[in-house]
Design an enzyme around this catalytic site. Structure first.
Site, PDB file in Angstrom:
ATOM      1  N   LYS A   1     -21.026 -12.475   8.768  1.00 52.88           N
ATOM      2  CA  LYS A   1     -21.196 -11.093   8.329  1.00 52.88           C
ATOM      3  C   LYS A   1     -20.423 -10.904   7.034  1.00 52.88           C
ATOM      4  O   LYS A   1     -19.527 -11.686   6.688  1.00 52.88           O
ATOM      5  CB  LYS A   1     -20.723 -10.104   9.404  1.00 52.88           C
ATOM      6  CG  LYS A   1     -19.249 -10.232   9.819  1.00 52.88           C
ATOM      7  CD  LYS A   1     -18.292  -9.442   8.944  1.00 52.88           C
ATOM      8  CE  LYS A   1     -16.843  -9.616   9.391  1.00 52.88           C
ATOM      9  NZ  LYS A   1     -15.865  -9.346   8.326  1.00 52.88           N
TER      10      LYS A   1
ATOM     11  N   GLY B   1     -13.261 -14.652   5.623  1.00 45.84           N
ATOM     12  CA  GLY B   1     -13.673 -13.260   5.758  1.00 45.84           C
ATOM     13  C   GLY B   1     -15.100 -13.068   6.199  1.00 45.84           C
ATOM     14  O   GLY B   1     -15.644 -11.969   6.116  1.00 45.84           O
ATOM     15  N   LEU B   2     -15.720 -14.134   6.714  1.00 44.47           N
ATOM     16  CA  LEU B   2     -17.128 -14.084   7.100  1.00 44.47           C
ATOM     17  C   LEU B   2     -17.332 -13.919   8.608  1.00 44.47           C
ATOM     18  O   LEU B   2     -18.466 -13.829   9.074  1.00 44.47           O
ATOM     19  CB  LEU B   2     -17.846 -15.352   6.618  1.00 44.47           C
ATOM     20  CG  LEU B   2     -17.919 -15.505   5.094  1.00 44.47           C
ATOM     21  CD1 LEU B   2     -18.393 -16.908   4.715  1.00 44.47           C
ATOM     22  CD2 LEU B   2     -18.850 -14.458   4.481  1.00 44.47           C
ATOM     23  N   GLY B   3     -16.244 -13.906   9.364  1.00 43.78           N
ATOM     24  CA  GLY B   3     -16.348 -13.641  10.801  1.00 43.78           C
ATOM     25  C   GLY B   3     -16.950 -14.760  11.614  1.00 43.78           C
ATOM     26  O   GLY B   3     -17.419 -14.522  12.735  1.00 43.78           O
TER      27      GLY B   3
ATOM     28  N   SER C   1     -15.319 -15.310  15.092  1.00 47.37           N
ATOM     29  CA  SER C   1     -15.631 -14.162  15.947  1.00 47.37           C
ATOM     30  C   SER C   1     -17.068 -14.236  16.440  1.00 47.37           C
ATOM     31  O   SER C   1     -17.354 -13.938  17.609  1.00 47.37           O
ATOM     32  CB  SER C   1     -15.411 -12.858  15.179  1.00 47.37           C
ATOM     33  OG  SER C   1     -14.061 -12.711  14.801  1.00 47.37           O
TER      34      SER C   1
ATOM     35  N   ASP D   1     -13.134  -8.367  15.488  1.00 44.53           N
ATOM     36  CA  ASP D   1     -14.489  -8.450  14.922  1.00 44.53           C
ATOM     37  C   ASP D   1     -15.540  -8.858  15.946  1.00 44.53           C
ATOM     38  O   ASP D   1     -16.737  -8.727  15.690  1.00 44.53           O
ATOM     39  CB  ASP D   1     -14.527  -9.463  13.774  1.00 44.53           C
ATOM     40  CG  ASP D   1     -13.842  -8.956  12.515  1.00 44.53           C
ATOM     41  OD1 ASP D   1     -13.441  -7.771  12.498  1.00 44.53           O
ATOM     42  OD2 ASP D   1     -13.716  -9.732  11.554  1.00 44.53           O
TER      43      ASP D   1
END
Length: 267
Positions: free
Chosen positions: A8, A94-96, A99, A132
């Site tokens: 994301k 930071g792209l998850g 998660s 997240d």
């Protein structure tokens, strides 16, 4: 059973205030993108976890796929399984990706073993894995608030635009990202900003982590400037990681893409 956990990006990320529990209240639009890992499970004689693709640092016991299995195993009779994760989404970016892996594991176990859990119940389990994680249960554009676990569907129409991700190979931990953040709850809301055309987002839609991360990693600010120079209508850092992205109205130029580890797709 096999599934494809996707990444994301954040459209804006506001750090509003410090919470009594030590977390921060945030506001951000989470947008799923088609950059994917591959996650496979098969029933086995004993529980095991293997991975390939990008190397995953640390102990496999800390992997969210295994944590998701153990979380459900406390409440349900799950058989032992063999888990294999092919990692393609960069970590600390930071792209998850981590998660997504954990949340997709919950969804897959629910489906394969007929646990009968609703999306709301799966989101509650996912919140125990990480802030997240609940987003990836429904996996649709949503405004995330609270510590990131409170989700409100918010469709964003970027159809026809191109997305260019640039990952410079810098790993930024959550602690480092939050170290220099100055919470501010007097900002124009994310929903207000997203209601105007994407061409107007440049000076309005801000990721507050940039103010704490860019001074330590000036190359990220330089990448952002290059994205705009290459024709992006909007560019930003995503999440608390180092991935920079640009949204382009037409197919992006390949100059920056050729210089660094990058990935492009039509939205």
């Amino acid at each position: 059973m096999i599934t494809f956990p996707n990444a994301k990006i954040n459209l804006g990320l506001q750090i509003l205030r410090k919470r009594p529990d030590g977390y921060h209240d945030i506001s951000s639009l989470f947008l799923p993108i088609p950059l994917q890992d591959v996650l496979e499970i098969v029933e086995a004689k004993s529980l095991s976890f293997t991975s390939s693709g990008l190397p995953i640092p640390g102990s496999s016991d800390d992997n969210l796929c295994l944590k998701a299995y153990h979380l459900l195993k406390k409440d349900f009779e799950l058989p032992p399984i063999s888990i294999h994760l092919y990692k393609a989404i960069p970590m600390g970016a930071g792209l998850g990706g981590g998660s997504a892996d954990g949340a997709f594991m919950l969804v897959m176990l629910n489906e394969k073993f007929g646990l009968g859990l609703s999306n709301t119940q799966l989101e509650d389990y996912a919140a125990q894995l990480g802030s997240d994680c609940p987003f990836f249960v429904k996996n649709e554009a949503a405004i995330a608030s609270g510590r990131g676990t409170e989700l409100s569907s918010f469709p964003v129409n970027l159809k026809g635009n191109y997305l260019l991700l640039v990952f410079p190979g810098i790993h930024i931990g959550t602690r480092e990202a939050y170290a220099g953040v100055k919470p501010n709850d007097q900002q124009k809301t994310i929903t207000e900003i997203l209601s105007v055309p994407v061409s107007s987002w440049k000076d309005m839609l801000i990721n507050d982590f940039e103010q704490s991360v860019f001074p330590n990693h000036p190359s990220l600010g330089e990448i952002k400037e290059k994205l705009y120079a290459d024709g992006a209508v909007y560019a930003s850092m995503t999440g608390s990681g180092s991935t920079m992205y640009g949204i382009f109205e037409g197919k992006p130029k390949l100059k920056l893409a050729n210089e660094m580890n990058s990935w492009a797709t039509m939205l």
